[in-house]
Scaffold this motif. Structure first.
Motif, PDB file in Angstrom:
ATOM      1  N   PHE A 104      22.681 -40.403  40.638  1.00  0.00           N
ATOM      2  CA  PHE A 104      21.295 -40.183  40.241  1.00  0.00           C
ATOM      3  C   PHE A 104      20.366 -41.185  40.923  1.00  0.00           C
ATOM      4  O   PHE A 104      19.272 -40.837  41.369  1.00  0.00           O
ATOM      5  N   SER A 105      20.794 -42.442  40.998  1.00  0.00           N
ATOM      6  CA  SER A 105      19.983 -43.466  41.655  1.00  0.00           C
ATOM      7  C   SER A 105      19.788 -43.149  43.129  1.00  0.00           C
ATOM      8  O   SER A 105      18.695 -43.338  43.683  1.00  0.00           O
ATOM      9  N   ILE A 106      20.848 -42.663  43.777  1.00  0.00           N
ATOM     10  CA  ILE A 106      20.745 -42.305  45.197  1.00  0.00           C
ATOM     11  C   ILE A 106      19.748 -41.167  45.395  1.00  0.00           C
ATOM     12  O   ILE A 106      18.899 -41.203  46.289  1.00  0.00           O
ATOM     13  N   LEU A 143      25.798 -35.821  35.063  1.00  0.00           N
ATOM     14  CA  LEU A 143      25.006 -35.403  36.212  1.00  0.00           C
ATOM     15  C   LEU A 143      25.899 -34.638  37.176  1.00  0.00           C
ATOM     16  O   LEU A 143      26.652 -35.221  37.945  1.00  0.00           O
ATOM     17  N   ASN A 144      25.806 -33.326  37.119  1.00  0.00           N
ATOM     18  CA  ASN A 144      26.556 -32.476  38.026  1.00  0.00           C
ATOM     19  C   ASN A 144      25.653 -32.116  39.206  1.00  0.00           C
ATOM     20  O   ASN A 144      24.650 -31.423  39.051  1.00  0.00           O
ATOM     21  N   ILE A 145      25.997 -32.616  40.400  1.00  0.00           N
ATOM     22  CA  ILE A 145      25.146 -32.428  41.567  1.00  0.00           C
ATOM     23  C   ILE A 145      24.966 -30.948  41.880  1.00  0.00           C
ATOM     24  O   ILE A 145      23.862 -30.492  42.212  1.00  0.00           O
ATOM     25  N   ALA A 154      17.278 -40.207  43.319  1.00  0.00           N
ATOM     26  CA  ALA A 154      15.914 -40.541  42.904  1.00  0.00           C
ATOM     27  C   ALA A 154      15.273 -41.602  43.792  1.00  0.00           C
ATOM     28  O   ALA A 154      14.061 -41.547  44.042  1.00  0.00           O
ATOM     29  N   LEU A 155      16.066 -42.580  44.283  1.00  0.00           N
ATOM     30  CA  LEU A 155      15.491 -43.722  44.973  1.00  0.00           C
ATOM     31  C   LEU A 155      15.678 -43.705  46.484  1.00  0.00           C
ATOM     32  O   LEU A 155      14.868 -44.321  47.212  1.00  0.00           O
ATOM     33  N   LEU A 156      16.700 -43.003  46.970  1.00  0.00           N
ATOM     34  CA  LEU A 156      16.979 -43.019  48.404  1.00  0.00           C
ATOM     35  C   LEU A 156      16.687 -41.689  49.096  1.00  0.00           C
ATOM     36  O   LEU A 156      16.247 -41.671  50.253  1.00  0.00           O
ATOM     37  N   ILE A 157      16.939 -40.585  48.402  1.00  0.00           N
ATOM     38  CA  ILE A 157      16.737 -39.270  49.030  1.00  0.00           C
ATOM     39  C   ILE A 157      15.334 -38.744  48.780  1.00  0.00           C
ATOM     40  O   ILE A 157      14.633 -38.329  49.709  1.00  0.00           O
ATOM     41  N   LEU A 158      14.912 -38.739  47.512  1.00  0.00           N
ATOM     42  CA  LEU A 158      13.617 -38.150  47.153  1.00  0.00           C
ATOM     43  C   LEU A 158      12.441 -38.740  47.931  1.00  0.00           C
ATOM     44  O   LEU A 158      11.604 -37.971  48.439  1.00  0.00           O
ATOM     45  N   PRO A 159      12.311 -40.069  48.074  1.00  0.00           N
ATOM     46  CA  PRO A 159      11.129 -40.606  48.772  1.00  0.00           C
ATOM     47  C   PRO A 159      11.015 -40.180  50.228  1.00  0.00           C
ATOM     48  O   PRO A 159       9.926 -40.225  50.808  1.00  0.00           O
ATOM     49  N   PHE A 160      12.126 -39.742  50.848  1.00  0.00           N
ATOM     50  CA  PHE A 160      12.111 -39.394  52.262  1.00  0.00           C
ATOM     51  C   PHE A 160      12.010 -37.889  52.504  1.00  0.00           C
ATOM     52  O   PHE A 160      12.002 -37.454  53.653  1.00  0.00           O
ATOM     53  N   LEU A 161      11.920 -37.106  51.447  1.00  0.00           N
ATOM     54  CA  LEU A 161      11.719 -35.671  51.615  1.00  0.00           C
ATOM     55  C   LEU A 161      10.289 -35.412  52.078  1.00  0.00           C
ATOM     56  O   LEU A 161       9.349 -36.046  51.605  1.00  0.00           O
ATOM     57  N   PRO A 162      10.094 -34.478  53.017  1.00  0.00           N
ATOM     58  CA  PRO A 162       8.732 -34.208  53.516  1.00  0.00           C
ATOM     59  C   PRO A 162       7.841 -33.611  52.433  1.00  0.00           C
ATOM     60  O   PRO A 162       8.227 -32.653  51.766  1.00  0.00           O
TER      61      PRO A 162
END
Length: 424
Positions: A157-159, A310-312, A161-169
């Motif tokens: 979830f941290s990955i 949290l099931n991806i 919310a904090l690493l993937i989401l901010p870099f989405l266009p």
């Protein structure tokens, strides 16, 4: 005149800063003093922390009159002093004193904040720090009960919310700009966060607090899961059917405030149109649940299989459902008008109410007919209630099916009447 200005005039800026710094130091020092007495070790307490805060404030004030290097050198020297003191301790004392040293450094910085007249920020930060310090035992208890699967879910979830989401266009694509990767990712994170919090509330608060609390907290995750579990238990223990019925009803009642929260997040104006009907439907469920629970004093087993926190694949699946429903809402409205939206809501509500609710909340941002949007969301919730009623009748005892049937039937009837009146 503001309170800070009045106090400045009465006692002067410096004395006011000293008093605020001393108060902040006392807040932190009191907690450290208590921990020191309890652990029978430690070197800083209720006297040291106020002194450190006042020291930070005084040096911060002097640096404004002389040079900023005074503050930089003082902070560096203070950290070195604590570091040398820490390294000189035995290994056991080293591990126990590290938190106190970090708290002292934070206290020194808070004094500097006070010197810059960030009074509220400094006090708020001190409250947050003392809360973290005082919850040490609770944190250890919680962590000791966390499984490897739950830890892995938290990291995932941290990955996301904090690493993937901010870099989405954050750009729109497709017909009528329906696709926005950042918005879709944000929706997945928000819904996953609500489910994530609900999972751990059930795990650490609700498992032994009675069927109602477990049903309420379980409803944060999935009222359908609670319905499936309690309906099965009512067959195993038919004498507890009233209480299990109350659990199913109150878990379903959580759906309405949960959806209202989602609506408020994405379209606060639409929230005002749903507050009354959702409030009425929630009240019906709550009153019915309380009546049923008082008629049964036995305490049943309240454990619910929570599954994966949290099931991806499920999270991605929700995103896909959201996109599909978004297109269905757009084209349904274009080709079939209002009827198309209702058809979409009825179908979507069979599986999930979150996606259609968010879609309609966003749809109504560019559509002025908020009554239509609210009616469509209500229709989706009625469709979902019908599914849970079917589960109860299929898996539950006769008493549970009858009691839940009366309640859900009333809710569906009232909801339909409300939709007809609002669209009339």
């Amino acid at each position: 005149m503001q309170t800070s200005q009045l106090l400045n005039e009465l006692m002067g800026t410096y004395i006011l800063g000293v008093l605020i710094s001393m108060g902040i130091g006392l807040i932190l020092g009191l907690e450290r003093e208590y921990d020191k007495l309890k652990e029978e070790q430690g070197f800083a307490g209720i006297r040291t922390f106020p002194i450190v805060t006042i020291l930070g404030f005084s040096l911060g004030s002097l640096s404004e009159a002389f040079t900023p290097w005074l503050l930089i050198i003082s902070l560096g020297s203070f950290i070195l002093f604590l570091g040398f003191n820490q390294f000189s301790k035995a290994e056991e004392a080293y591990s126990k004193g590290l938190t106190t040293n970090l708290a002292l450094i934070a206290t020194f910085v808070l004094g500097i904040l006070v010197s810059a007249e960030f009074y509220r920020d400094a006090v708020a930060t001190a409250v947050i720090i003392v809360t973290l310090l005082s919850l040490k035992t609770r944190f250890r208890t919680v962590i000791s009960n966390i499984t490897s699967e739950e830890l892995s879910a938290f990291i995932k979830f941290s990955i996301i919310a904090l690493l993937i989401l901010p870099f989405l266009p954050n750009e729109t694509y497709g017909p009528d700009d329906l696709l926005n990767p950042f918005e879709i990712g944000s929706i997945i994170v928000i819904v996953s966060f609500l489910n994530f919090i609900g999972y751990f509330l059930v795990k650490f608060v609700g498992s032994e607090k009675g069927i109602l609390l477990t049903a309420i907290l379980g409803g944060l995750i999935s009222s359908t899961a609670v319905t499936w579990s309690y309906a099965s238990k009512s067959v195993e223990s038919p004498e507890l059917s009233k209480k299990y019925s109350a659990g199913i009803i109150i878990a379903s009642a959580i759906m309405f405030p949960r959806l209202a929260l989602l609506v408020y997040i994405f379209n606060s104006t639409l929230f005002t149109y749903l507050a009354l009907p959702f409030g009425i439907l929630t009240l019906i469920c709550l009153v019915t649940s309380l009546i049923l629970i008082k008629r049964d004093t036995k305490e049943p087993d309240t454990n619910i299989k929570l599954g994966n926190p949290l099931n991806i694949l499920n999270a991605i699946g929700f995103g896909v459902i959201y996109v599909i429903i978004g297109f269905a809402v757009f084209y349904g409205n274009r080709f079939f008008g209002e009827n198309g939206l209702y058809y979409t809501a009825l179908i979507a509500g069979l599986a999930d109410t979150d996606a259609i609710t968010i879609s309609m909340a966003k749809f109504s941002l560019s559509n002025t007919d908020l009554k239509l949007a609210s009616s469509v969301i209500i229709a989706a919730t009625l469709s979902n209630m019908l599914v849970k009623l079917g589960i109860t009748l299929f898996k539950g005892s006769k008493t549970t099916g009858r009691l839940v049937g009366y309640t859900f039937g009333s809710i569906i009837f009232i909801g339909i009447i409300y939709i007809l009146i609002s669209r009339g």
